[in-house]
Design a protein around this motif. Structure first.
Motif, mmCIF file in Angstrom:
data_model
loop_
_atom_site.group_PDB
_atom_site.id
_atom_site.type_symbol
_atom_site.label_atom_id
_atom_site.label_comp_id
_atom_site.label_asym_id
_atom_site.label_seq_id
_atom_site.Cartn_x
_atom_site.Cartn_y
_atom_site.Cartn_z
ATOM 1 N N HIS A 1 9.649 -3.047 3.400
ATOM 2 C CA HIS A 1 9.383 -2.604 4.771
ATOM 3 C C HIS A 1 10.326 -1.443 5.102
ATOM 4 C CE1 HIS A 1 7.871 -3.213 8.873
ATOM 5 N NE2 HIS A 1 9.057 -2.738 9.220
ATOM 6 N N SER A 2 9.764 -0.241 5.159
ATOM 7 C CA SER A 2 10.559 0.938 5.484
ATOM 8 C C SER A 2 9.707 1.913 6.292
ATOM 9 C CB SER A 2 11.037 1.621 4.197
ATOM 10 O OG SER A 2 11.608 2.879 4.499
ATOM 11 N N PRO A 3 10.017 2.069 7.566
ATOM 12 C CA PRO A 3 9.236 2.989 8.392
ATOM 13 C C PRO A 3 9.232 4.426 7.860
ATOM 14 C CG PRO A 3 10.605 1.594 9.770
ATOM 15 C CD PRO A 3 11.022 1.349 8.352
ATOM 16 N N GLU A 4 10.363 4.871 7.326
ATOM 17 C CA GLU A 4 10.442 6.234 6.805
ATOM 18 C C GLU A 4 9.561 6.405 5.565
ATOM 19 O OE1 GLU A 4 13.139 4.257 7.284
ATOM 20 O OE2 GLU A 4 14.036 5.145 9.074
ATOM 21 N N TYR A 5 9.611 5.436 4.692
ATOM 22 C CA TYR A 5 8.812 5.430 3.468
ATOM 23 C C TYR A 5 7.321 5.400 3.823
ATOM 24 C CZ TYR A 5 7.389 3.480 -1.151
ATOM 25 O OH TYR A 5 6.807 3.238 -2.367
ATOM 26 N N LEU A 6 6.962 4.557 4.778
ATOM 27 C CA LEU A 6 5.573 4.471 5.227
ATOM 28 C C LEU A 6 5.114 5.811 5.795
ATOM 29 C CD1 LEU A 6 2.960 2.931 5.918
ATOM 30 C CD2 LEU A 6 4.046 2.317 8.091
#
Length: 111
Positions: free
Chosen positions: A60-65
């Motif tokens: 779970h990583s907002p930046e990666y997403l």
């Protein structure tokens, strides 16, 4: 909830891209001309994006997403432009996928 939805849409988009790259590879695998080489390049890039998209479901990583969803949105929009010369399905399918991915990402980032 929106994170998972966007991650799933992004992963599906990457899987579809990989599927088309695999089809191009299998059609040209016996060829060493430009089309065969281009199919191998497309397969290597689509494979890397698909592996990266699996990471969205594991970590779970907002930046990666955001990064991968933006990349896949552009891949789909470019595929749509290329598909104009092939068929309506190859135009509107990627266009819809790219737009849905962008909309869900925007909703996720605005929450």
């Amino acid at each position: 909830m929106l994170y998972n939805l966007c991650a799933i849409i992004t992963a599906i988009s990457a899987a579809v891209s990989l599927g088309f790259a695999l089809a191009a590879y299998w059609q040209s695998r016996a060829s060493d001309d430009t089309s065969g080489i281009n199919a191998r390049y497309a397969l290597s890039r689509s494979g890397a994006l698909a592996i990266g998209a699996l990471g969205l479901l594991l970590f779970h990583s907002p930046e990666y997403l955001a990064a991968l969803a933006i990349v896949m949105t552009f891949v789909q929009l470019f595929d749509s432009a290329i598909g104009r010369r092939v068929s309506k399905f190859k135009t509107y399918g990627p266009l819809a996928t790219g737009l849905v991915n962008a909309i869900v990402l925007a909703l996720y980032l605005m929450q």
